[in-house]
Write an enzyme that holds these catalytic residues in place. Structure first.
Site, PDB file in Angstrom:
ATOM      1  N   HIS A  55     -26.438  47.368  53.695  1.00 54.54           N
ATOM      2  CA  HIS A  55     -25.966  48.640  53.150  1.00 54.54           C
ATOM      3  C   HIS A  55     -25.305  48.351  51.807  1.00 54.54           C
ATOM      4  O   HIS A  55     -24.774  47.249  51.583  1.00 54.54           O
ATOM      5  CB  HIS A  55     -24.945  49.283  54.079  1.00 54.54           C
ATOM      6  CG  HIS A  55     -25.522  49.791  55.356  1.00 54.54           C
ATOM      7  ND1 HIS A  55     -24.831  50.659  56.175  1.00 54.54           N
ATOM      8  CD2 HIS A  55     -26.709  49.557  55.968  1.00 54.54           C
ATOM      9  CE1 HIS A  55     -25.582  50.945  57.234  1.00 54.54           C
ATOM     10  NE2 HIS A  55     -26.721  50.284  57.131  1.00 54.54           N
ATOM     11  N   GLU A  57     -22.478  49.153  50.577  1.00 49.63           N
ATOM     12  CA  GLU A  57     -21.086  48.714  50.698  1.00 49.63           C
ATOM     13  C   GLU A  57     -20.989  47.232  51.051  1.00 49.63           C
ATOM     14  O   GLU A  57     -20.188  46.485  50.491  1.00 49.63           O
ATOM     15  CB  GLU A  57     -20.344  49.524  51.775  1.00 49.63           C
ATOM     16  CG  GLU A  57     -20.329  51.016  51.557  1.00 49.63           C
ATOM     17  CD  GLU A  57     -21.435  51.736  52.307  1.00 49.63           C
ATOM     18  OE1 GLU A  57     -22.626  51.380  52.158  1.00 49.63           O
ATOM     19  OE2 GLU A  57     -21.120  52.676  53.051  1.00 49.63           O
ATOM     20  N   CYS A  85     -20.515  54.144  57.233  1.00 49.15           N
ATOM     21  CA  CYS A  85     -20.750  54.087  58.676  1.00 49.15           C
ATOM     22  C   CYS A  85     -19.673  53.194  59.311  1.00 49.15           C
ATOM     23  O   CYS A  85     -18.833  52.618  58.616  1.00 49.15           O
ATOM     24  CB  CYS A  85     -22.140  53.522  58.962  1.00 49.15           C
ATOM     25  SG  CYS A  85     -22.318  51.770  58.525  1.00 49.15           S
TER      26      CYS A  85
END
Length: 151
Positions: A55, A57, A85
């Site tokens: 992801h 991040e 998430c």
């Protein structure tokens, strides 16, 4: 590291999200900033790398930790186009990021102001300052257009 004006941090994250969409990835982009300078920026790469943890991040936290030779990034601010998430919220906490700015909320998969609300859990050791809905309209439109084109 590249200096950028504060209002442009989310614009840079949006550009990373657009690049991710161009690669067929879910359009999420992130920028990690320390002392007013971008230390890392990335868009999702889960399909490209065949890695469910890739992801945006996670990628910027890894890159910044490597560049700064630091396990914890207590002076860092993260700008991301979509509410993180649970996995990413936990990584943000473990990295001890100072602030989290995000664009679109994610009622289905988000874990900050939606879903499990990870930062309210007693299992959470560090809670960053959270600033939701920064650049929300542009981030939401990018996601909506991406998924609409695939249906």
């Amino acid at each position: 590291m590249q200096p950028v004006d504060r209002p442009d941090f989310m614009a840079r994250a949006l550009a990373e999200a657009e690049a991710a969409a161009g690669r067929g990835e879910v359009p999420v982009g992130a920028v990690l900033v320390v002392g007013g300078e971008i230390v890392a920026s990335a868009g999702n790469r889960t399909r490209e790398l065949n890695d469910v943890t890739a992801h945006a991040e996670m990628l910027v936290i890894r890159e910044a930790a490597g560049r700064l030779n630091a396990e914890r990034l207590a002076a860092a601010d993260l700008y991301v186009t979509l509410e993180p998430c649970t996995m990413c919220a936990a990584a943000i906490s473990f990295a001890r990021l100072r602030r989290l700015y995000f664009g679109a909320s994610d009622p289905k998969g988000g874990a900050v102001i939606s879903g499990v609300r990870f930062y309210t859990s007693p299992a959470c050791h560090h809670v960053p300052e959270v600033y939701p809905h920064i650049g929300e309209v542009a981030a939401s439109e990018l996601l909506r257009d991406f998924f609409r084109a695939r249906r």
